[in-house]
Design a protein around this motif. Structure first.
Motif, short mmCIF file in Angstrom:
data_model
loop_
_atom_site.label_atom_id
_atom_site.label_comp_id
_atom_site.label_asym_id
_atom_site.label_seq_id
_atom_site.Cartn_x
_atom_site.Cartn_y
_atom_site.Cartn_z
N PRO A 52 0.81 -1.23 0.00
CA PRO A 52 0.00 0.00 0.00
C PRO A 52 0.84 1.28 0.00
CG PRO A 52 -0.21 -1.16 2.09
CD PRO A 52 0.61 -2.02 1.21
N GLY A 53 2.15 1.18 0.20
CA GLY A 53 3.01 2.35 0.17
C GLY A 53 4.46 1.98 0.43
N ILE A 54 5.36 2.91 0.18
CA ILE A 54 6.79 2.70 0.39
C ILE A 54 7.09 2.42 1.86
CG2 ILE A 54 9.04 3.88 0.36
CD1 ILE A 54 8.15 2.90 -2.37
N GLY A 55 6.43 3.14 2.76
CA GLY A 55 6.67 2.93 4.19
C GLY A 55 6.38 1.51 4.63
N GLU A 56 5.27 0.96 4.15
CA GLU A 56 4.90 -0.42 4.51
C GLU A 56 5.91 -1.41 3.92
OE1 GLU A 56 1.16 2.03 4.68
OE2 GLU A 56 2.85 1.89 3.31
N LEU A 57 6.34 -1.16 2.69
CA LEU A 57 7.35 -2.02 2.08
C LEU A 57 8.63 -2.03 2.92
CD1 LEU A 57 8.69 -3.62 -0.29
CD2 LEU A 57 9.19 -1.40 -1.30
N LEU A 58 9.11 -0.84 3.29
CA LEU A 58 10.35 -0.74 4.04
C LEU A 58 10.21 -1.21 5.48
CD1 LEU A 58 11.84 2.54 2.58
CD2 LEU A 58 12.60 0.19 2.18
N ASP A 59 9.02 -1.13 6.05
CA ASP A 59 8.81 -1.67 7.40
C ASP A 59 9.18 -3.15 7.46
OD1 ASP A 59 7.97 0.73 8.47
OD2 ASP A 59 5.83 0.20 8.44
N ILE A 60 8.87 -3.88 6.39
CA ILE A 60 9.14 -5.32 6.34
C ILE A 60 10.49 -5.62 5.70
CG2 ILE A 60 8.33 -7.54 5.45
CD1 ILE A 60 6.54 -6.28 7.65
N GLY A 62 12.99 -3.36 4.73
CA GLY A 62 14.09 -2.42 4.94
C GLY A 62 15.19 -2.98 5.81
N HIS A 63 14.89 -4.03 6.55
CA HIS A 63 15.86 -4.71 7.43
C HIS A 63 16.60 -3.71 8.31
CE1 HIS A 63 15.04 -8.63 5.80
NE2 HIS A 63 15.29 -8.21 4.58
N MET A 64 15.83 -2.80 8.93
CA MET A 64 16.33 -1.84 9.91
C MET A 64 17.57 -1.08 9.42
SD MET A 64 15.43 -3.76 13.50
CE MET A 64 16.77 -4.90 13.38
N GLY A 65 17.45 -0.49 8.24
CA GLY A 65 18.52 0.35 7.71
C GLY A 65 19.43 -0.35 6.71
N ALA A 66 19.21 -1.62 6.45
CA ALA A 66 20.06 -2.35 5.51
C ALA A 66 19.65 -2.12 4.06
CB ALA A 66 20.03 -3.84 5.82
N SER A 67 18.51 -1.46 3.83
CA SER A 67 18.00 -1.26 2.48
C SER A 67 17.57 0.19 2.29
CB SER A 67 16.78 -2.16 2.23
OG SER A 67 17.10 -3.51 2.45
N GLU A 68 17.53 0.61 1.02
CA GLU A 68 17.08 1.95 0.70
C GLU A 68 16.40 1.93 -0.66
OE1 GLU A 68 20.81 3.96 0.92
OE2 GLU A 68 21.29 3.59 -1.18
N ILE A 69 15.56 2.92 -0.89
CA ILE A 69 14.93 3.10 -2.19
C ILE A 69 15.79 4.08 -2.98
CG2 ILE A 69 12.91 3.93 -3.46
CD1 ILE A 69 12.39 1.38 -1.82
N ARG A 70 16.12 3.70 -4.20
CA ARG A 70 16.82 4.59 -5.12
C ARG A 70 15.87 4.89 -6.26
NH1 ARG A 70 22.99 2.21 -5.45
NH2 ARG A 70 23.53 2.74 -3.31
N TRP A 71 15.37 6.12 -6.29
CA TRP A 71 14.41 6.51 -7.33
C TRP A 71 15.11 6.74 -8.65
CZ3 TRP A 71 9.85 5.12 -6.26
CH2 TRP A 71 9.35 5.21 -4.97
N LEU A 72 14.53 6.23 -9.72
CA LEU A 72 15.06 6.42 -11.06
C LEU A 72 14.37 7.58 -11.77
CD1 LEU A 72 15.18 2.66 -12.08
CD2 LEU A 72 17.03 4.06 -11.13
N ASP A 73 13.19 7.96 -11.28
CA ASP A 73 12.41 9.06 -11.86
C ASP A 73 12.09 10.08 -10.77
OD1 ASP A 73 12.12 7.61 -14.34
OD2 ASP A 73 10.54 6.43 -13.39
N THR A 74 11.84 11.31 -11.18
CA THR A 74 11.37 12.31 -10.23
C THR A 74 9.91 12.00 -9.88
OG1 THR A 74 10.71 13.78 -12.00
CG2 THR A 74 12.91 14.10 -11.09
N ASP A 75 9.45 12.57 -8.79
CA ASP A 75 8.08 12.36 -8.34
C ASP A 75 7.15 13.31 -9.09
OD1 ASP A 75 5.68 12.00 -7.08
OD2 ASP A 75 6.43 12.35 -5.06
N PRO A 76 6.33 12.79 -10.01
CA PRO A 76 5.47 13.68 -10.79
C PRO A 76 4.35 14.32 -9.97
CG PRO A 76 4.94 11.40 -11.28
CD PRO A 76 6.15 11.39 -10.37
N PHE A 77 4.15 13.89 -8.75
CA PHE A 77 3.07 14.42 -7.93
C PHE A 77 3.57 15.27 -6.77
CE2 PHE A 77 1.46 10.76 -10.13
CZ PHE A 77 0.35 11.29 -10.73
N ALA A 78 4.87 15.52 -6.70
CA ALA A 78 5.40 16.38 -5.65
C ALA A 78 4.96 17.82 -5.92
CB ALA A 78 6.92 16.30 -5.61
N ALA A 79 4.46 18.49 -4.91
CA ALA A 79 3.91 19.84 -5.06
C ALA A 79 4.98 20.85 -5.48
CB ALA A 79 3.26 20.29 -3.76
#
Length: 93
Positions: A52-60, A62-79
């Motif tokens: 349902p979201g990046i936070g939920e994915l990383l909660d499981i 993310g292995h407490m800091g062992a993983s990170e998201i590397r975005w390949l695209d900019t966020d088209p919905f950022a204000a």
């Protein structure tokens, strides 16, 4: 939509290894502002999962800091044109 990678710096579980372990797509926000994520796991046990979201994915996974998201695209919905919503980007957990 935007693309990203789940990058694992270390593998505490010994299952998925290090480096890019999954490819992901974050979908536009729904009417509640929630951004679903499709994750394509790589390696010896490939599969596709939805979160349902990046936070939920990383909660499981993310292995407490062992993983990170590397975005390949900019966020088209950022204000303000930022590449990611507040608190998420090159996102160690």
């Amino acid at each position: 939509m935007r693309r990203g990678e789940l990058y694992r710096c270390r593998d505490p579980s010994g299952v998925s290894g290090t480096g890019v372990v999954a490819l992901l797509v974050e979908f536009p926000p729904n009417e509640d502002g929630q951004r679903w994520v499709a994750v394509n796991w790589l390696g010896h046990n490939p599969c596709i999962a939805f979160w349902p979201g990046i936070g939920e994915l990383l909660d499981i996974h993310g292995h407490m800091g062992a993983s990170e998201i590397r975005w390949l695209d900019t966020d088209p919905f950022a204000a303000d044109g930022d590449p990611a919503p507040a608190g998420i980007g090159l996102h160690p957990l």
